[in-house]
Scaffold this active site. Structure first.
Site: not given
Ligand code: GLU
Length: 410
Positions: A103, A215, A217-220
């Site tokens: 990360k 949330g 954003g993208n996920a929510g």
């Molecule tokens: N940031 C996303 C996660 O937490 C995607 C990570 C990725 O696609 O490498 O799973």
């Protein structure tokens, strides 16, 4: 602030009570392979230069190159990035894709930057970590407040440094630059597949179920759209600034259109606070924002039957225990939100092949991976008579340790 990595230690302590893990194994699992901690300069629009603090943690690479997103957020710190990197390693193992976990993050409030400053920040970050990343080493992607456009700048910066094209060095790219169809909503779609499998187990249908989403954003936003399309009643959603609530169900397509046009959630239903949203009586609560939202202090107020964790680490270990006692089922992050990294993997495969798939093909493969992963977790959790979270952890840890053993590192 509490170090988020202490949550990881607490989670592993719990796993030790269920599965047999030696001190050596725990030591290996909690030691990141590489930590990169950088500061780098960014030229601001007014001509001044600001220094930013960035991180990249490559936690474990036993199963393959490390993989995981980059977060731009004012609260980014080493403990958080380390935890998120650890969870990425587990997540990739749960869905059985050939990656380790990593990360990255930059401590910044991107909302205060102009588009040009954001571009220079993205490029500056890549310039300071480029030696340790690459398609066969460590592959970044989007996370909180990072977008396909930011991935495009990062790709361009990396390729200009190495002097050749390498689209597989980063995922979540725009389609025009080698992104995969379906990547944009894959985290939520994957979560929806996991939810559907769980509902099958308990003999329920999604239609008519009450949902609250924290949330937007993208996920929510995508999970609200998908569950609304499945006939669920999405009664509340919130973003970092406001929340809206309608007992009869919000007009989600209308909310999405309004938010993308104005950046606001207002104008629908009644206003609701974040803590009110979390404690609504619903069938499904979807935390899709940041970690540590459901903690010891508010766990007792949770009134949901199922929690679908689309954020990483939204439920603290203490809260987890309290929810379990109440019979609230948590579909854990490392399974529920793994659809994002799964389609990142598909994107990387397509980049390495130079041959691209249709959206239907991507979704069919995603559905297969998520369904199989849910079943693998279900089998593990039944074998150990434990929660979905512990089942997912045990499955992932065993896969990682098997790879470590084969490499002769254990
Ligand atoms: N940031 C996303 C996660 O937490 C995607 C990570 C990725 O696609 O490498 O799973």
């Amino acid at each position: 602030m509490m170090d988020v990595f202490s949550n990881v230690r607490l989670q592993l302590d719990k796993i030790r009570q269920v599965a047999d893990l030696s001190d050596k194994e725990i030591g290996l699992l909690t030691s990141p392979k590489r930590i990169v901690d950088v500061t780098f300069p960014v030229k601001m629009d007014d001509g001044s230069v600001r220094r930013f603090h960035g991180f990249r943690v490559q936690f474990n690479d036993a199963r393959g190159p490390t993989k995981g997103g980059i977060r731009f957020h004012p609260n980014v710190d080493m403990g958080e990035v380390k935890s998120l990197a650890f969870w990425m390693a587990l997540k990739c193992a749960v869905v059985d894709i050939p990656y380790g976990g990593a990360k990255g993050g930059v401590e910044v409030d991107p909302k205060t930057l102009s588009a040009n400053e954001l571009e220079r920040l993205a490029r500056g970050y890549i310039k300071s970590i480029f030696e340790v990343i690459g398609a066969e080493k460590d592959i970044p992607a989007p996370d909180v407040y990072t977008t396909p456009q930011i991935m495009a700048w990062m790709l361009d910066e990396y390729e200009s440094i190495i002097g050749k094209h390498q689209p597989g060095m980063i995922t979540g790219k725009p389609i025009e630059l080698g992104g995969s169809l379906g990547r944009g909503y894959s985290t939520s779609q994957g979560g929806a597949y996991v939810l559907k499998e769980y509902l099958k187990v308990i003999g329920m249908e999604p239609a008519g179920m009450k949902v609250a989403v924290q949330g937007f954003g993208n996920a929510g936003s995508h999970i609200a759209r998908i569950l609304h399309a499945w006939g669920c009643k999405v009664i509340a959603v919130s973003d970092s600034r406001q929340g809206i609530y309608d007992e009869d169900g919000l007009d989600i397509p209308g909310v999405l259109e309004h938010k993308s046009r104005t950046g606001e959630l207002t104008g629908f239903g009644k206003a609701i606070t974040n803590s009110q949203l979390l404690s609504l009586p619903v069938d499904i609560l979807v935390p899709a924002a940041l970690e540590n939202q459901i903690i010891k202090d508010n766990a007792k107020t949770i009134n949901a039957k199922i929690i679908l964790e689309l954020a990483n680490g939204p439920v603290s270990p203490e809260a987890d225990a309290a929810l379990e006692k109440e019979g609230i089922v948590v579909l854990p992050d490392i399974l529920a939100n793994a659809g994002g990294v799964t389609v990142s993997y598909f994107e990387w495969v397509q980049n390495l092949y130079g041959y691209y798939w249709s959206e239907d093909e991507v979704m069919e493969k995603l559905s297969m991976v998520m369904t199989k992963s849910f079943k693998d977790v279900q089998v593990t959790r039944q074998k150990y008579a434990t929660s979905f979270r512990n089942g997912a952890y045990i499955l992932a840890i065993n896969r990682i340790l098997a790879a470590e053993r084969l490499r002769g590192r254990l």
